[in-house]
Design a protein around this motif. Sequence first.
Motif, PDB file in Angstrom:
ATOM      1  N   ARG A   1      56.855  51.748 -10.238  1.00 10.45           N
ATOM      2  CA  ARG A   1      58.017  51.283 -11.011  1.00 10.45           C
ATOM      3  C   ARG A   1      58.612  52.481 -11.751  1.00 10.45           C
ATOM      4  NH1 ARG A   1      58.577  46.013 -12.986  1.00 10.45           N
ATOM      5  NH2 ARG A   1      56.346  45.734 -12.584  1.00 10.45           N
ATOM      6  N   ASP A   2      59.926  52.580 -11.755  1.00  6.87           N
ATOM      7  CA  ASP A   2      60.590  53.600 -12.556  1.00  6.87           C
ATOM      8  C   ASP A   2      61.871  53.012 -13.152  1.00  6.87           C
ATOM      9  OD1 ASP A   2      62.415  53.529 -10.468  1.00  6.87           O
ATOM     10  OD2 ASP A   2      62.280  55.661  -9.977  1.00  6.87           O
ATOM     11  N   GLN A   3      62.686  53.865 -13.742  1.00  8.85           N
ATOM     12  CA  GLN A   3      63.866  53.392 -14.449  1.00  8.85           C
ATOM     13  C   GLN A   3      64.823  52.602 -13.568  1.00  8.85           C
ATOM     14  OE1 GLN A   3      64.858  53.828 -17.985  1.00  8.85           O
ATOM     15  NE2 GLN A   3      65.984  52.139 -17.082  1.00  8.85           N
TER      16      GLN A   3
ATOM     17  N   VAL B   1      63.104  48.947 -12.028  1.00 14.59           N
ATOM     18  CA  VAL B   1      62.312  48.309 -13.083  1.00 14.59           C
ATOM     19  C   VAL B   1      62.296  46.782 -12.992  1.00 14.59           C
ATOM     20  CG1 VAL B   1      64.239  48.230 -14.733  1.00 14.59           C
ATOM     21  CG2 VAL B   1      61.887  48.329 -15.579  1.00 14.59           C
TER      22      VAL B   1
ATOM     23  N   PRO C   1      65.412  50.809 -21.325  1.00 14.12           N
ATOM     24  CA  PRO C   1      64.344  51.761 -20.987  1.00 14.12           C
ATOM     25  C   PRO C   1      63.213  51.056 -20.248  1.00 14.12           C
ATOM     26  CG  PRO C   1      64.287  51.223 -23.318  1.00 14.12           C
ATOM     27  CD  PRO C   1      65.549  50.642 -22.782  1.00 14.12           C
ATOM     28  N   THR C   2      62.600  51.762 -19.327  1.00 12.73           N
ATOM     29  CA  THR C   2      61.572  51.169 -18.466  1.00 12.73           C
ATOM     30  C   THR C   2      60.461  50.503 -19.258  1.00 12.73           C
ATOM     31  OG1 THR C   2      62.018  52.919 -16.858  1.00 12.73           O
ATOM     32  CG2 THR C   2      60.019  51.630 -16.537  1.00 12.73           C
ATOM     33  N   VAL C   3      60.001  51.160 -20.330  1.00 15.37           N
ATOM     34  CA  VAL C   3      58.876  50.655 -21.106  1.00 15.37           C
ATOM     35  C   VAL C   3      59.163  49.276 -21.697  1.00 15.37           C
ATOM     36  CG1 VAL C   3      59.614  51.755 -23.263  1.00 15.37           C
ATOM     37  CG2 VAL C   3      57.177  51.273 -22.870  1.00 15.37           C
ATOM     38  N   LEU C   4      60.449  48.983 -21.959  1.00 15.62           N
ATOM     39  CA  LEU C   4      60.830  47.670 -22.488  1.00 15.62           C
ATOM     40  C   LEU C   4      61.198  46.708 -21.373  1.00 15.62           C
ATOM     41  CD1 LEU C   4      61.617  45.727 -24.818  1.00 15.62           C
ATOM     42  CD2 LEU C   4      63.864  46.832 -24.828  1.00 15.62           C
TER      43      LEU C   4
ATOM     44  N   LYS D   1      60.384  46.438 -18.297  1.00 12.48           N
ATOM     45  CA  LYS D   1      59.361  45.954 -17.374  1.00 12.48           C
ATOM     46  C   LYS D   1      58.722  44.655 -17.863  1.00 12.48           C
ATOM     47  CE  LYS D   1      55.553  48.753 -19.246  1.00 12.48           C
ATOM     48  NZ  LYS D   1      54.577  49.816 -18.927  1.00 12.48           N
ATOM     49  N   ASP D   2      58.837  44.371 -19.156  1.00 10.21           N
ATOM     50  CA  ASP D   2      58.391  43.094 -19.717  1.00 10.21           C
ATOM     51  C   ASP D   2      59.629  42.235 -19.932  1.00 10.21           C
ATOM     52  OD1 ASP D   2      57.495  40.955 -21.259  1.00 10.21           O
ATOM     53  OD2 ASP D   2      56.052  42.160 -22.369  1.00 10.21           O
TER      54      ASP D   2
ATOM     55  N   TRP E   1      61.970  41.948 -23.333  1.00  3.77           N
ATOM     56  CA  TRP E   1      63.328  42.510 -23.283  1.00  3.77           C
ATOM     57  C   TRP E   1      64.370  41.453 -23.640  1.00  3.77           C
ATOM     58  CZ3 TRP E   1      67.231  41.050 -19.767  1.00  3.77           C
ATOM     59  CH2 TRP E   1      68.394  41.815 -19.838  1.00  3.77           C
TER      60      TRP E   1
END
Length: 481
Positions: free
Chosen positions: A143-145, A148, A203-206, A208-209, A213
């Motif tokens: 998974r990336d930006q 996602v 952003p990916t870190v947010l 992905k959930d 998000w």
Amino acid sequence: MAFRLKRKLRQWLYLAHRWIGIVTCLFFAMWFISGVVMMYVAFPGLSDQERLAALPEIAWETARLSPDDAMKAAGSTRYPRELRLMMLDSEPVYRLSDWDGKRQTISAIDGRAIADISERQALAIASHHPASKSPRLEEIIHRDQWSVVARYDPLRPFYLIDLGDDAGTKLYVSSRSGEIALDTNRTERIWNWLGSIPHWIYPTVLRKDGALWRQVILWSSGICLVVGITGIWIGILRVRLKRRYADGNITPYRGWMAWHHIAGLIGGAFILTWMFSGWLSVNPGQYFADRNTARDMLQRYGGHDAATIAAKLPIAQPGAVEARFVWLDGSPLMITKSRSGAQSVHDASTGAATVLPQDRLWNAAARLLPSAQITAKIELKDYDSYWYAHHRERELPVLRAIFSDDAQTWIHISPVTGDILGQMDASRRGYRWLFNALHSFDFQLLLKYRPAWDIVVILLSILGAIVSVSGVVVGWRYLKR
């Protein structure tokens, strides 16, 4: 007592707007500036045209399995949501998508299930892309930006392949099925850091959930909505159009604060509608209906549910890069697509070309909602407020079936292929005005005479940016004190 209460409430109104606004004006400024970028650079995806352009022509002569054989090999007990024949590099394969989201790839040569793609195969698949010059594997990613969102989950992980072209194109090839899931180029990747990513808080870190998000979007846009309402309220309280201030101005403020006050009064209504429609973008409370057509409706429309359609492979269709096998009104059809996107309809049993009469399509449509009647049968030859092109093309002409059910359902159907292109009920039509119209300004009059749409949206975005940036400056000065 009443006077003191009124004065206290006003004091709290000013304090709330000031201190919450110091933070939220950064969001306002970010949204207005990034929104202009998004007008011209979309978030990376894979359009149908791009997908087809990267497919080789079907090698019909090497295919041995019929569509029925492929469904049997996949263990299908009912007709899948989607059944397609195409190439996986030099091998013809069937791709099946079930109603529960499961995907399978079956070789059309020997019927084996394909669930693992090698690096060599991925590079060979990428070589068919029209932009491919010297493809090389960059990395294997989960998974990336740009990949996602959850719709890519059945295809992960990906081979990320750099095509070596001047545009810096990269392909995401599924290591499970060999499908090209996504492509990006250097321009998209750069500009989206100034466009979609900040605008959608992506952003990916947010992102992905998905649930987290969604809550962030609801709360951030909701708080900004409150700030917008209080700002307009204060702006009206402080403006004097008749009995002006001692220096003859309509505002008591100077400098940046004056810009904030006057621009906020002029553009306050537009800013407020943008905030409100942005809040609606994640469908709070799931108030608006799902836009997807239910399985039972599609099964009634097709008139067939068993895992059968053609016992032998139809006659070869030169130039076809994809063949879809569908049921319509109890009849088996094969719909082929060329690399240009041109579609042809054939009898799935014989391969003979066929034309779908409208009466047959209306007859199939009448079974979509057995408890309701079709009250209007419309052939749209021009775009209207509910079927229009904005950032992407939409098929014309199109058929619109209007039903008498409580939800006031409309179904749009392709007169060429018989595909159901979209479903709208009263709540989705309301969403079209409350979200799409207010947030994207996709009014037919503006879209028809572009660049009228561009000029209006850019001017309003500049006005919103003035309000936001001036608020940031004023807020920073308050913090320094």
